[in-house]
Design an enzyme around this catalytic site. Structure first.
Site, mmCIF file in Angstrom:
data_model
loop_
_atom_site.group_PDB
_atom_site.id
_atom_site.type_symbol
_atom_site.label_atom_id
_atom_site.label_comp_id
_atom_site.label_asym_id
_atom_site.label_seq_id
_atom_site.Cartn_x
_atom_site.Cartn_y
_atom_site.Cartn_z
ATOM 1 N N LYS A 142 0.857 -1.180 0.000
ATOM 2 C CA LYS A 142 0.000 0.000 0.000
ATOM 3 C C LYS A 142 0.899 1.237 0.000
ATOM 4 O O LYS A 142 1.950 1.258 0.649
ATOM 5 C CB LYS A 142 -0.894 -0.034 1.241
ATOM 6 C CG LYS A 142 -1.929 1.072 1.325
ATOM 7 C CD LYS A 142 -2.795 0.881 2.561
ATOM 8 C CE LYS A 142 -3.873 1.939 2.679
ATOM 9 N NZ LYS A 142 -4.751 1.702 3.847
ATOM 10 N N MET A 191 -6.586 8.518 2.558
ATOM 11 C CA MET A 191 -6.891 7.181 3.095
ATOM 12 C C MET A 191 -8.113 7.176 4.019
ATOM 13 O O MET A 191 -8.378 6.169 4.657
ATOM 14 C CB MET A 191 -5.682 6.558 3.811
ATOM 15 C CG MET A 191 -4.443 6.435 2.947
ATOM 16 S SD MET A 191 -3.163 5.359 3.624
ATOM 17 C CE MET A 191 -2.731 6.229 5.125
ATOM 18 N N SER A 217 -9.292 1.633 2.505
ATOM 19 C CA SER A 217 -8.367 2.435 1.719
ATOM 20 C C SER A 217 -7.236 1.636 1.067
ATOM 21 O O SER A 217 -6.461 2.184 0.285
ATOM 22 C CB SER A 217 -7.753 3.533 2.597
ATOM 23 O OG SER A 217 -7.043 2.982 3.692
ATOM 24 N N ILE A 238 -7.931 1.284 9.656
ATOM 25 C CA ILE A 238 -8.368 2.077 10.806
ATOM 26 C C ILE A 238 -9.890 2.170 10.875
ATOM 27 O O ILE A 238 -10.435 2.784 11.771
ATOM 28 C CB ILE A 238 -7.734 3.485 10.786
ATOM 29 C CG1 ILE A 238 -7.814 4.139 12.176
ATOM 30 C CG2 ILE A 238 -8.379 4.369 9.720
ATOM 31 C CD1 ILE A 238 -7.040 5.413 12.326
ATOM 32 N N GLY A 239 -10.583 1.532 9.928
ATOM 33 C CA GLY A 239 -12.034 1.514 9.958
ATOM 34 C C GLY A 239 -12.595 0.397 9.095
ATOM 35 O O GLY A 239 -13.800 0.281 8.917
ATOM 36 N N GLY A 240 -11.653 -0.398 8.547
ATOM 37 C CA GLY A 240 -12.038 -1.476 7.640
ATOM 38 C C GLY A 240 -11.181 -1.493 6.396
ATOM 39 O O GLY A 240 -11.493 -2.184 5.421
ATOM 40 N N SER A 241 -10.080 -0.746 6.402
ATOM 41 C CA SER A 241 -9.317 -0.479 5.181
ATOM 42 C C SER A 241 -8.578 -1.673 4.607
ATOM 43 O O SER A 241 -8.162 -1.638 3.453
ATOM 44 C CB SER A 241 -8.319 0.657 5.432
ATOM 45 O OG SER A 241 -8.996 1.859 5.677
#
EC number: 3.5.1.99
Length: 579
Positions: A142, A191, A217, A238-241
């Site tokens: 990434k 992101m 992201s 950090i939230g589902g990335s």
């Protein structure tokens, strides 16, 4: 006031002329302010094109020199078998690298997932330690993973032309384990989105269907691995990335506990936010590849290079255990209504687990709306979004972030007023607006304490049922391009486990059927608000797209989470095991 007085003093045509001058001046200022951003776009795309041309030349040169190599057979090898053949010298690392370089170049034409070619991978081959667990394995990164001499832009113009001075710790450890990082992959601007588009490199699309998002992201990773262009990649979450792209692109991904793998050297757009933890994790075609990556990274080299990481090596006995599991599960979190395919995926997985001798127990963490709207949103934007917005000065804002940036730019008082006005009709949006306001240090400490209390509460619920792991829905199928930015509430299934800092991974288990598609016509969501409507609209025309489930464990239990994921994979996609 000055403009008004000038207007009043000049009648007729003179007033119109003055107004035109003001408009022209405003346009000129805006154009001048964006000059740097426009230049960054040109340079970034030139660099991307040059890198892709180098990839094509390198792959073609190798093919001409090795016309008898069976590229398709090599690309079909599961990662553990690939590693075995590399260690036994049955395959040369040059053959593996340039075959994947060629494949990545090919699939990029249809997905736009590669941002940079890490050209020193060609010299890295000769330096790769043969004894390393990942000897000769090409690895995609990434774009936020810093790599010496390469930009990590995050799709932001201020980061273009700022090459990293050194590798991030996990990249360094990968090299020490013999891996060969070979490309950087695309991300959404900043992101902070589960779509994948930015002004520098454009839109990445889903390898299964180009009108669909690859997720974000870590969307470039999802698209590249999902189309066979990389055997292993690293993402962040950090939230589902990690989990969104894995779900949308039909691959496996693991979000570990926040500090299990080093984050030293990662590029970000907000530093110091610790309420909701970022995680580094692997993405691959199968669970065994994730385990192999974690096994390689959890080594003395990482613990030496980053002493803040707990020195916990991979626990083989936990991962390889065959003891029956006690599994909590839920079909819905009662916040985001699952699509018919999501619900079916959980129920079919539950039935398969029970048939295999595991015990399934209904379980739902308490107070999920509070965890999402107050704890997570409040933690991520405790400064009102001020630090986040600094990244966009003089820059273009990608459409996938348009709504978020517009909301964060609102004055504090206006956020509060809007939250009050929309609450009767849009209670979820109201709650998010209320918690995007800046707070004092004291209020931030209170919020962080609330998160700790919530974490302990859920752990107590978990232990009261004597659970080993938990099975949950995972958002699927892939949404239309640009839909994720207008379906914010759908992060509920993933964001919860960032707030809790529990390890969580996704495994594809089925695909959308025509019956699922027909049932989706009746989808209304639990609130019938703009987020629910966008979710229903964005999931249409999805027959044949992958659907995953999410597997969760308690903090620091990555090996148990992977063991559960492997069991789900074994039961639901046995063809992966036979290969």
């Amino acid at each position: 006031m000055v403009q008004y007085e000038l207007w009043a003093a000049l009648p007729g045509a003179s007033g119109v002329a003055l107004a035109c001058c003001f408009v022209a001046a405003a346009v000129a200022l805006r154009w001048s302010g964006r000059r740097t951003a426009r230049g960054a776009v040109v340079r970034a795309r030139q660099r991307q094109r040059a890198g892709l041309e180098n990839m094509d030349r390198a792959a073609q040169r190798f093919r001409l020199q090795n016309p008898d190599l069976d590229s398709e057979a090599l690309l079909a090898l599961p990662l553990p078998q690939l590693v075995q053949k590399l260690h036994s010298r049955e395959l040369a690392p040059e053959a593996v690298l340039f075959t994947y370089v060629g494949k990545a170049w090919e699939v990029n034409k249809g997905t736009n997932c590669v941002t940079s070619y890490l050209a020193d991978c060609e010299t890295q081959l000769s330096q790769a330690p043969r004894q390393g667990l990942l000897y000769g394995v090409p690895v995609s990164l990434k774009e936020c993973f810093t790599y010496k001499g390469q930009d990590s832009t995050l799709g932001l113009s201020l980061n273009e032309g700022v090459p990293a001075e050194c590798d991030s710790v996990v990249v360094h450890v990968l090299k020490l384990q013999g891996a060969v990082p070979f490309v950087h992959t695309n991300v959404p601007q900043s992101m902070f989105s589960y779509d994948c588009s930015n002004p520098l490199f454009g839109q990445t699309v889903n390898p299964w269907k180009s009108s669909k998002s690859p997720g974000g992201s870590s969307g470039g990773e999802g698209a590249l691995i999902g189309s066979g262009g990389s055997p292993l990649g690293l993402g962040t979450d950090i939230g589902g990335s990690i989990r969104f792209p894995s779900s949308f692109c039909g691959i496996c991904g693991l979000k570990p506990t926040g500090n299990r793998l080093s984050k030293s050297g990662l590029k970000g757009c907000v530093y110091g936010q610790e309420a909701v933890r970022l995680s580094v994790g692997p993405m691959a075609r199968d669970v065994e590849s994730l385990a192999l990556c974690l096994r390689a990274l959890l080594c003395e080299d990482m613990f030496r290079l980053d002493p803040t990481v707990p020195p916990l090596p991979f626990r083989e006995e936990v991962y390889t255990s065959s003891q029956p599991l006690r599994v909590g599960y839920y079909e819905t979190d009662n916040y985001t209504m699952p699509s018919p395919a999501m619900r079916r995926a959980v129920l079919e997985t539950k039935q398969s687990l029970e048939a295999a001798g595991h015990t399934l127990v209904p379980f739902l963490p308490s107070n999920i709306p509070h965890a999402l709207e107050t704890l997570s949103t409040g933690g991520l934007f405790s400064d009102g979004g001020h630090t986040f917005l600094q990244n966009f000065k003089g820059d273009f804002v990608d459409p996938c972030l348009g709504d978020l940036v517009s909301i964060l730019k609102l004055p504090q008082w206006l956020k509060g007023l809007l939250a009050f006005l929309v609450k009767p009709l849009l209670p979820r949006l109201s709650a998010f607006l209320s918690n995007m306001k800046s707070r004092s240090a004291g209020k931030l400490w209170e919020l962080q304490h609330e998160i700790e209390v919530y974490r302990k509460t859920v752990i107590a619920q978990w232990r009261a049922l004597d659970l080993d792991v938990v099975l949950t829905p995972m958002l699927a199928p892939a949404l239309d391009l640009n839909a994720p930015g207008r379906a914010t509430g759908a992060v509920s299934y993933t964001m919860l486990y960032n707030c809790l800092d529990f390890p969580a991974g996704v495994v594809p288990v089925t695909t959308v059927t025509a019956e699922d598609e027909a049932q989706m016509e009746h989808y209304r969501g639990y609130f019938g608000d703009i987020w629910d409507k966008m979710l229903q609209k964005g999931m249409k025309k999805s027959v044949g797209l992958p659907v995953a489930v999410q597997c969760v464990a308690l903090p620091w239990q990555e090996e148990l989470c992977l063991r559960f994921m492997r069991e789900v994979e074994r039961l639901m996609t046995p063809e992966k095991q036979s290969s």
